[in-house]
Enzyme design. Structure first.
Site, PDB file in Angstrom:
ATOM      1  N   GLU A 174      39.942  50.626  45.940  1.00  0.00           N
ATOM      2  CA  GLU A 174      41.074  50.162  45.150  1.00  0.00           C
ATOM      3  C   GLU A 174      42.322  50.124  46.024  1.00  0.00           C
ATOM      4  OE1 GLU A 174      42.616  48.424  43.084  1.00  0.00           O
ATOM      5  OE2 GLU A 174      42.058  49.360  41.169  1.00  0.00           O
ATOM      6  N   HIS A 181      33.947  50.437  37.900  1.00  0.00           N
ATOM      7  CA  HIS A 181      33.443  51.773  37.569  1.00  0.00           C
ATOM      8  C   HIS A 181      33.716  52.120  36.112  1.00  0.00           C
ATOM      9  CE1 HIS A 181      37.491  53.478  37.387  1.00  0.00           C
ATOM     10  NE2 HIS A 181      37.767  52.744  38.453  1.00  0.00           N
TER      11      HIS A 181
END
Length: 200
Positions: A84, A8
């Site tokens: 994550e 990202h």
């Protein structure tokens, strides 16, 4: 099969070097610029699927990526296993703050992230199990297409270490910057790194 793993774009947490694994923060302005630019860079990819971790920052990146690639109408698929690592009680803290609060545990985690987790968080082994399950499912069901997966730094580093380099222990030495990407191709049952990844 071709797999493009995208980290990202930048967030304020990245700039301040905070642990933001499961903290759902948005992209900052630079992160939005990075995502749009990467979409233009990847415009030649013949993408079959575009998946993203469920976080706000990965979805925002995926939307901007799709627009830059001129595939804005493509369905975006959220994939829980691409989250994550969960940093538990250290979420939102800088390294210095985590060290001041829980220095012994922090060093133990750095020494052995496979079996030691942040307080209330998860081990690297748990992340590995998530990624392995996703990888097996993806290979079984999407043989010849290009998959773009927008995820986080930890999953990308672990993927490259384990599947491209064949040594998950290399995880700490690898780095992909916000807005960066790696490209892997699968041939004869093996993943090969085609582009990307920076060593620390």
């Amino acid at each position: 099969m071709r797999l493009v793993l995208v980290r990202h774009g930048e967030t304020d947490g990245n700039v301040m070097r905070r642990y933001t694994g499961r903290t759902d923060v948005p992209l900052n302005e630079n992160g939005r610029v990075q995502a749009a630019a990467l979409g233009r860079e990847l415009a030649e990819e013949s993408v079959g699927r575009l998946v993203h971790a469920p976080s706000r920052r990965t979805r925002e990146t995926a939307v901007l990526l799709a627009a830059g690639m001129n595939v804005g109408g493509m369905r975006l698929e959220a994939e829980e296993r691409l989250w994550e690592l969960d940093f538990g009680a250290w979420e939102g803290l800088t390294y210095e703050q985590a060290h001041a609060r829980d220095g012994a545990r922090l060093w133990a985690w750095y020494d052995d992230p496979w079996t030691v987790a942040p307080p209330g968080g998860e081990t690297l082994r748990a992340l590995d199990e998530r990624l392995t399950a996703w990888q097996e499912e993806m290979c079984a069901g999407h043989g010849g297409e290009t998959v773009i997966a927008v995820t986080h730094g930890g999953p990308i580093r672990l993927w490259v270490a384990k599947y491209a380099f064949g040594d998950a222990g290399l995880f700490p030495q690898l780095w992909v910057p916000p807005g960066g990407h790696v490209v892997c191709e699968r041939s004869e049952g093996r993943w090969n790194l085609v582009k990307g990844v920076v060593t620390r």
